[in-house]
Motif scaffolding. Structure first.
Motif, PDB file in Angstrom:
ATOM      1  N   ARG A   8      63.365  90.876  82.358  1.00 28.82           N
ATOM      2  CA  ARG A   8      63.710  92.300  81.693  1.00 28.82           C
ATOM      3  C   ARG A   8      64.260  91.815  80.359  1.00 28.82           C
ATOM      4  NH1 ARG A   8      67.933  96.236  84.770  1.00 28.82           N
ATOM      5  NH2 ARG A   8      66.264  96.354  86.065  1.00 28.82           N
ATOM      6  N   MET A   9      63.932  92.702  79.438  1.00 22.48           N
ATOM      7  CA  MET A   9      64.261  92.314  77.934  1.00 22.48           C
ATOM      8  C   MET A   9      64.979  93.645  77.449  1.00 22.48           C
ATOM      9  SD  MET A   9      62.027  91.071  74.735  1.00 22.48           S
ATOM     10  CE  MET A   9      60.861  92.431  74.672  1.00 22.48           C
ATOM     11  N   LEU A  17      75.876  95.180  72.304  1.00 17.72           N
ATOM     12  CA  LEU A  17      75.184  95.135  73.728  1.00 17.72           C
ATOM     13  C   LEU A  17      76.099  95.476  74.643  1.00 17.72           C
ATOM     14  CD1 LEU A  17      72.670  94.733  75.502  1.00 17.72           C
ATOM     15  CD2 LEU A  17      73.629  92.485  75.596  1.00 17.72           C
ATOM     16  N   ASP A  18      75.797  96.681  75.540  1.00 20.24           N
ATOM     17  CA  ASP A  18      76.401  97.201  76.491  1.00 20.24           C
ATOM     18  C   ASP A  18      76.639  96.293  77.643  1.00 20.24           C
ATOM     19  OD1 ASP A  18      77.716  99.938  78.060  1.00 20.24           O
ATOM     20  OD2 ASP A  18      76.086  98.924  79.173  1.00 20.24           O
ATOM     21  N   LEU A  19      77.593  96.103  78.120  1.00 22.61           N
ATOM     22  CA  LEU A  19      77.954  94.886  79.286  1.00 22.61           C
ATOM     23  C   LEU A  19      77.171  95.320  80.563  1.00 22.61           C
ATOM     24  CD1 LEU A  19      81.526  93.656  78.907  1.00 22.61           C
ATOM     25  CD2 LEU A  19      79.358  92.643  78.160  1.00 22.61           C
ATOM     26  N   ALA A  20      76.950  96.634  80.747  1.00 22.38           N
ATOM     27  CA  ALA A  20      76.340  96.879  82.063  1.00 22.38           C
ATOM     28  C   ALA A  20      74.857  96.478  81.822  1.00 22.38           C
ATOM     29  CB  ALA A  20      76.388  98.391  82.244  1.00 22.38           C
ATOM     30  N   ALA A  21      74.248  96.752  80.611  1.00 24.84           N
ATOM     31  CA  ALA A  21      72.811  96.494  80.229  1.00 24.84           C
ATOM     32  C   ALA A  21      72.735  94.790  80.510  1.00 24.84           C
ATOM     33  CB  ALA A  21      72.413  96.969  78.855  1.00 24.84           C
ATOM     34  N   LEU A  22      73.607  93.934  79.876  1.00 24.28           N
ATOM     35  CA  LEU A  22      73.507  92.586  80.123  1.00 24.28           C
ATOM     36  C   LEU A  22      73.592  92.127  81.399  1.00 24.28           C
ATOM     37  CD1 LEU A  22      74.034  89.619  78.733  1.00 24.28           C
ATOM     38  CD2 LEU A  22      76.584  90.119  78.882  1.00 24.28           C
ATOM     39  N   THR A  28      68.146  90.238  86.701  1.00 27.01           N
ATOM     40  CA  THR A  28      66.621  90.024  87.039  1.00 27.01           C
ATOM     41  C   THR A  28      66.608  88.767  86.509  1.00 27.01           C
ATOM     42  OG1 THR A  28      66.390  92.463  86.785  1.00 27.01           O
ATOM     43  CG2 THR A  28      64.640  90.760  86.186  1.00 27.01           C
ATOM     44  N   ASN A  29      66.761  88.201  85.106  1.00 27.64           N
ATOM     45  CA  ASN A  29      66.396  87.150  84.477  1.00 27.64           C
ATOM     46  C   ASN A  29      67.005  85.642  85.137  1.00 27.64           C
ATOM     47  OD1 ASN A  29      64.949  88.864  83.154  1.00 27.64           O
ATOM     48  ND2 ASN A  29      65.771  88.402  81.193  1.00 27.64           N
ATOM     49  N   ILE A  30      68.239  85.779  85.064  1.00 28.34           N
ATOM     50  CA  ILE A  30      68.970  84.584  85.762  1.00 28.34           C
ATOM     51  C   ILE A  30      69.141  84.622  87.397  1.00 28.34           C
ATOM     52  CG2 ILE A  30      71.183  83.274  85.881  1.00 28.34           C
ATOM     53  CD1 ILE A  30      71.561  84.342  83.043  1.00 28.34           C
ATOM     54  N   ARG A  31      69.716  85.628  88.005  1.00 25.24           N
ATOM     55  CA  ARG A  31      69.700  85.595  89.331  1.00 25.24           C
ATOM     56  C   ARG A  31      68.462  85.668  90.072  1.00 25.24           C
ATOM     57  NH1 ARG A  31      70.739  88.463  94.237  1.00 25.24           N
ATOM     58  NH2 ARG A  31      72.595  87.589  95.324  1.00 25.24           N
ATOM     59  N   PHE A  62      65.409  84.868  67.136  1.00 19.93           N
ATOM     60  CA  PHE A  62      65.462  86.040  66.129  1.00 19.93           C
ATOM     61  C   PHE A  62      66.717  87.063  66.691  1.00 19.93           C
ATOM     62  CE2 PHE A  62      60.555  86.008  66.906  1.00 19.93           C
ATOM     63  CZ  PHE A  62      60.130  85.272  65.939  1.00 19.93           C
ATOM     64  N   PRO A  63      67.119  87.678  65.536  1.00 22.67           N
ATOM     65  CA  PRO A  63      68.138  88.596  65.721  1.00 22.67           C
ATOM     66  C   PRO A  63      67.883  89.618  66.546  1.00 22.67           C
ATOM     67  CG  PRO A  63      68.029  88.254  63.346  1.00 22.67           C
ATOM     68  CD  PRO A  63      66.756  87.594  64.224  1.00 22.67           C
ATOM     69  N   THR A  64      68.692  90.141  67.520  1.00 26.13           N
ATOM     70  CA  THR A  64      68.670  91.495  68.515  1.00 26.13           C
ATOM     71  C   THR A  64      68.206  90.449  69.711  1.00 26.13           C
ATOM     72  OG1 THR A  64      66.576  92.353  68.292  1.00 26.13           O
ATOM     73  CG2 THR A  64      68.442  93.162  66.903  1.00 26.13           C
ATOM     74  N   TYR A  65      67.894  89.610  69.938  1.00 24.04           N
ATOM     75  CA  TYR A  65      67.461  88.905  71.100  1.00 24.04           C
ATOM     76  C   TYR A  65      68.316  87.837  71.903  1.00 24.04           C
ATOM     77  CZ  TYR A  65      62.276  90.446  70.221  1.00 24.04           C
ATOM     78  OH  TYR A  65      61.336  90.910  69.805  1.00 24.04           O
ATOM     79  N   GLY A  66      69.398  87.820  71.219  1.00 21.53           N
ATOM     80  CA  GLY A  66      70.708  87.003  71.786  1.00 21.53           C
ATOM     81  C   GLY A  66      70.846  86.933  73.227  1.00 21.53           C
ATOM     82  N   ALA A  67      71.197  88.227  73.741  1.00 21.59           N
ATOM     83  CA  ALA A  67      71.379  88.078  75.281  1.00 21.59           C
ATOM     84  C   ALA A  67      69.897  87.684  76.202  1.00 21.59           C
ATOM     85  CB  ALA A  67      71.870  89.472  75.662  1.00 21.59           C
ATOM     86  N   TYR A  68      68.886  88.116  75.604  1.00 23.66           N
ATOM     87  CA  TYR A  68      67.564  87.904  76.327  1.00 23.66           C
ATOM     88  C   TYR A  68      67.482  86.614  76.368  1.00 23.66           C
ATOM     89  CZ  TYR A  68      62.692  87.937  77.323  1.00 23.66           C
ATOM     90  OH  TYR A  68      61.279  87.616  77.834  1.00 23.66           O
ATOM     91  N   ALA A  69      67.706  85.878  75.007  1.00 23.29           N
ATOM     92  CA  ALA A  69      67.461  84.408  75.057  1.00 23.29           C
ATOM     93  C   ALA A  69      68.254  83.654  75.805  1.00 23.29           C
ATOM     94  CB  ALA A  69      67.541  84.014  73.474  1.00 23.29           C
ATOM     95  N   ALA A  70      69.514  84.044  75.767  1.00 22.35           N
ATOM     96  CA  ALA A  70      70.672  83.379  76.660  1.00 22.35           C
ATOM     97  C   ALA A  70      70.228  83.324  77.946  1.00 22.35           C
ATOM     98  CB  ALA A  70      72.006  83.941  76.442  1.00 22.35           C
ATOM     99  N   SER A  71      69.585  84.626  78.618  1.00 19.33           N
ATOM    100  CA  SER A  71      69.322  84.510  79.973  1.00 19.33           C
ATOM    101  C   SER A  71      68.112  83.676  80.226  1.00 19.33           C
ATOM    102  CB  SER A  71      69.015  86.033  80.542  1.00 19.33           C
ATOM    103  OG  SER A  71      67.820  86.494  79.661  1.00 19.33           O
TER     104      SER A  71
END
Length: 160
Positions: A8-9, A17-22, A28-31, A62-71
């Motif tokens: 999920r991206m 970023l909304d924490l519920a979205a995070l 999906t991505n980690i668990r 890339f900017p705006t990909y922080g949470a996705y890249a972290a996962s």
């Protein structure tokens, strides 16, 4: 062979970023990856393989990909550790980290201009295709790729 391609991206600046979205993305991505990797570790036989999916954005930042890249950075860490935990079992564990690839997940929410700009970013100056990525996964899962283990393969047309 087990391939975990679920992902999920959600794009947003870290500040907004909304924490519920995070939490949903991390579920999906980690668990999700963790659960599939755990079950693969328990079930894959000698000569088999596990392939996870990361993203080249872990390196491009890339900017705006922080949470996705972290996962996906978490996915890369799990992949490298699982490869070592399965020492002696003759099971390979790798991750594929696609760059910009023409999938619904990548294309959704982007303007044609953004897509064109991202397509020109790699030295090959095009978006990857699902077939490009599938060929990399097929190689890693094949006998020809069995010497590749504990690696993150960035299939991205030459992005850094």
């Amino acid at each position: 062979m087990v391939v975990n391609a679920a992902g999920r991206m959600i794009l947003s600046t870290i500040a907004d970023l909304d924490l519920a979205a995070l939490d949903a993305m991390h579920r999906t991505n980690i668990r999700g990856t963790f659960v599939i990797a755990r079950e693969a570790a328990r079930r894959v036989r000698a000569g088999g393989s596990f392939v996870a999916f990361s993203t080249s954005v872990v390196g491009t930042q890339f900017p705006t990909y922080g949470a996705y890249a972290a996962s996906k950075g978490a996915v890369e860490a799990m992949t490298l550790i699982l490869a070592r935990e399965l020492r002696g079992r003759d099971v390979t564990v790798n991750a594929v980290a696609p760059g910009p690839t023409a999938t619904d997940m990548f294309l959704t929410g982007k303007t044609p201009e953004q897509i064109d700009r991202l397509a020109r970013t790699p030295p090959l100056e095009r978006l990857g295709t699902p077939d490009d990525i599938a060929a990399v996964v097929a190689f890693l899962a094949s006998p020809a790729g069995h010497w590749v283990n504990g690696q993150v393969l960035r299939a991205n047309g030459g992005l850094v």
